[in-house]
Enzyme design. Structure first.
Site, PDB file in Angstrom:
ATOM      1  N   LYS A 199       0.842  -1.194   0.000  1.00 36.70           N
ATOM      2  CA  LYS A 199       0.000   0.000   0.000  1.00 36.70           C
ATOM      3  C   LYS A 199       0.879   1.246   0.000  1.00 36.70           C
ATOM      4  O   LYS A 199       1.878   1.301   0.717  1.00 36.70           O
ATOM      5  CB  LYS A 199      -0.875  -0.032   1.259  1.00 36.70           C
ATOM      6  CG  LYS A 199      -1.787   1.129   1.453  1.00 36.70           C
ATOM      7  CD  LYS A 199      -2.540   0.974   2.765  1.00 36.70           C
ATOM      8  CE  LYS A 199      -3.123   2.306   3.187  1.00 36.70           C
ATOM      9  NZ  LYS A 199      -3.626   2.292   4.538  1.00 36.70           N
ATOM     10  N   ASP A 224      -8.545   6.098  14.627  1.00 36.70           N
ATOM     11  CA  ASP A 224      -9.272   5.615  13.457  1.00 36.70           C
ATOM     12  C   ASP A 224      -8.834   4.189  13.143  1.00 36.70           C
ATOM     13  O   ASP A 224      -7.748   3.959  12.633  1.00 36.70           O
ATOM     14  CB  ASP A 224      -9.002   6.535  12.263  1.00 36.70           C
ATOM     15  CG  ASP A 224      -9.836   6.151  11.051  1.00 36.70           C
ATOM     16  OD1 ASP A 224     -10.817   5.398  11.214  1.00 36.70           O
ATOM     17  OD2 ASP A 224      -9.507   6.596   9.945  1.00 36.70           O
TER      18      ASP A 224
END
Length: 150
Positions: free
Chosen positions: A12, A140
């Protein structure tokens, strides 16, 4: 993000700030992985930076917890929130959509049944993972849940 051909790893791209944060986090994160092998947190295997057209590109390599060798009947990205937590029309049309919290509540109004031993181990692991995230001041986070009907 990208999957390796063997489906074992996710590669990623990350922004500069995220890369810096990961660099600071990784020593303590690695220690946690050694102390808590049952963690559900992603396992990071590398953080790399290379130059392409005079721009730095940062990549993180992590384990793929949902390899394609196991057929998933449903997949959910759960955050414990209901605000804007429903898969959109485009996502729902995909071959293997990733649903969200409100979809889960709609699809499984009774929840999921787990044997008590499995449930207790899962809750203990999630609580421990939450303490780790809290210690790193990470707010988060989501739980990726894959369901395979037997």
């Amino acid at each position: 993000f990208y999957l390796t051909e063997d489906d074992e790893f996710i590669v990623k791209t990350v922004q500069h700030k995220e890369g810096e944060f990961l660099q600071k986090l990784l020593p303590g994160y690695y220690m946690n992985l050694n102390q808590n092998p049952r963690t559900l947190l992603p396992k990071f295997f590398g953080l790399y930076c290379y130059q392409c057209n005079h721009k730095n590109v940062r990549l993180v390599v992590m384990n793929n917890i949902l390899p394609s060798g196991v057929r998933l009947h449903q997949k959910y990205d759960l955050k414990g929130s209901t605000y804007k937590r429903k898969a959109n029309r485009i996502e729902k049309q995909k071959k293997s959509p990733t649903f969200k919290d409100l979809d889960f509540l709609e699809h499984h109004p009774e929840g999921l049944f787990l044997e008590s031993e499995t449930y207790n181990a899962l809750v203990k692991t999630i609580q421990r993972d939450c303490r780790v995230l809290q210690s790193f001041k990470i707010m988060d986070y989501s739980l990726l849940l894959g369901i395979h009907n037997m």
